[in-house]
Design a protein around this motif. Sequence first.
Motif, PDB file in Angstrom:
ATOM      1  N   PHE A  55      -1.776  -6.771  -2.173  1.00 20.74           N
ATOM      2  CA  PHE A  55      -3.141  -6.083  -1.236  1.00 20.74           C
ATOM      3  C   PHE A  55      -2.790  -4.384  -0.491  1.00 20.74           C
ATOM      4  CE2 PHE A  55      -5.570  -4.638   2.129  1.00 20.74           C
ATOM      5  CZ  PHE A  55      -7.033  -4.656   1.951  1.00 20.74           C
ATOM      6  N   MET A  56      -1.547  -4.683   0.007  1.00 17.97           N
ATOM      7  CA  MET A  56      -0.867  -3.873  -0.109  1.00 17.97           C
ATOM      8  C   MET A  56      -0.533  -2.799  -0.613  1.00 17.97           C
ATOM      9  SD  MET A  56      -0.278  -4.134   3.505  1.00 17.97           S
ATOM     10  CE  MET A  56       0.015  -3.251   4.618  1.00 17.97           C
ATOM     11  N   GLU A  57       0.182  -2.591  -1.816  1.00 17.11           N
ATOM     12  CA  GLU A  57       0.255  -2.379  -3.309  1.00 17.11           C
ATOM     13  C   GLU A  57      -0.884  -1.769  -3.814  1.00 17.11           C
ATOM     14  OE1 GLU A  57       3.231  -1.053  -4.492  1.00 17.11           O
ATOM     15  OE2 GLU A  57       4.088  -2.418  -2.838  1.00 17.11           O
ATOM     16  N   LEU A  58      -2.258  -2.463  -4.068  1.00 18.68           N
ATOM     17  CA  LEU A  58      -3.693  -1.982  -4.038  1.00 18.68           C
ATOM     18  C   LEU A  58      -4.084  -0.969  -2.936  1.00 18.68           C
ATOM     19  CD1 LEU A  58      -6.246  -2.275  -5.739  1.00 18.68           C
ATOM     20  CD2 LEU A  58      -6.482  -3.910  -4.610  1.00 18.68           C
ATOM     21  N   ALA A  59      -3.430  -1.526  -1.660  1.00 16.66           N
ATOM     22  CA  ALA A  59      -4.656  -0.006  -1.240  1.00 16.66           C
ATOM     23  C   ALA A  59      -3.626   1.202  -1.390  1.00 16.66           C
ATOM     24  CB  ALA A  59      -3.620  -0.504   0.427  1.00 16.66           C
TER      25      ALA A  59
END
Length: 396
Positions: A55-59
């Motif tokens: 999720f943090m990479e997608l953000a």
Amino acid sequence: MSIPIELTGAILDELTDKKALSTCRSVSKAFEDLTTPRVFQVLNLSRANGSHIAFMELAKVPNLTRYVKEINFRAEHNEIDGNEGVDTIDEAAATFSQLAVFINLETLCLYFPPEYENTVDEFDRNISPTRRLQTAIFEQLANLDAGKLRIWELEIHGLLAYPYPSMLLDGFRAFLRPIARLFITLASIDQRNLGYVDLAFMEFRWRYLPTILLASTCLESLTLISDVLVTAGPWDSITFHHLTSLRLGKFAFPPSERHSGLQAFIIRHAKSLVSLDLSTCCISIEGREPNPLSWANIWTTFEGRMEKLETFVFDPFPGRVRPRAVAGEHQEEAEQLPEYDAPKYEGYVTFLPESGLSPYLDEPPPDPEADKHAFESFQRVIAARRSEKNSDKNEP
């Protein structure tokens, strides 16, 4: 022969398998343009599956975050299977610090364990991991730049009914301000010291719950369901100017509050309410009341005042619960209760000092036939209103 792009999109809409949709992205540039919005439209995050890193990479990718319209977060995980691959509480909470980058996010759903967890927090043995996680998440929400958010739908399943200081902050109220649809189920048991639980639950209901509701100034739909029967509430201080749908569960109407409290809260919204669901709600009655409140009283009042209502749901219907006969037993035998057992009723409760609100009544509630006739009359009025409205729509 090529398939029209509209038909291709319709076919892709039928695909629910995210892996299959992701595979379609690599077919061609045209397929990538069609499938990417569908792949990222709904994000399902799970603490058990360790969604934090992905999720943090997608953000960090604006070209993808702009497609996200709904985020579902599930906090449950099985402690028995160990913590390998599971997001820590801090990691799970940090996920919510990035919500502002999802500029088209409309819906946020949080799912917490519905029951007390057997594990305890490593820092405070009186607090379960679920409560510490909720505390951390609400702190993150209070620190968001609310001006960048477009969230209008919020669901919190299993909200522990305890004081959360971050809920009183301006940032948290700003986060709630644009919410139009609010769905909350309350969980009252989190600690083993039940005496403290009662006090904390009372503080939540009288101070923190009003803060949540009052901050949601754009509310159009409200669902509020408690896991235990409660009478007290902040109803006198709350009015929503655009509320069209209301669902309450396990709330009790106090016998002395005919022109205030919960009944008055509902009637204040008579000009806007279209749908009302009071399933599992009850009336608290006292044996010595000279003119006890009944469902017939309430429904008759609603019939005369709720002029916009098109749907009314109430289940189970008020009345005595007949014990079910077991195999080989006649119904008459099943209903022969011991002398110390009071009959059980639906829709009515009484207060017992040792156990709180109880559906076992020594004295029967007011006339059940009056309840039945008032309910049927109310539903006929609503049905006629719906029919008239549909006729108006069909007129040329």
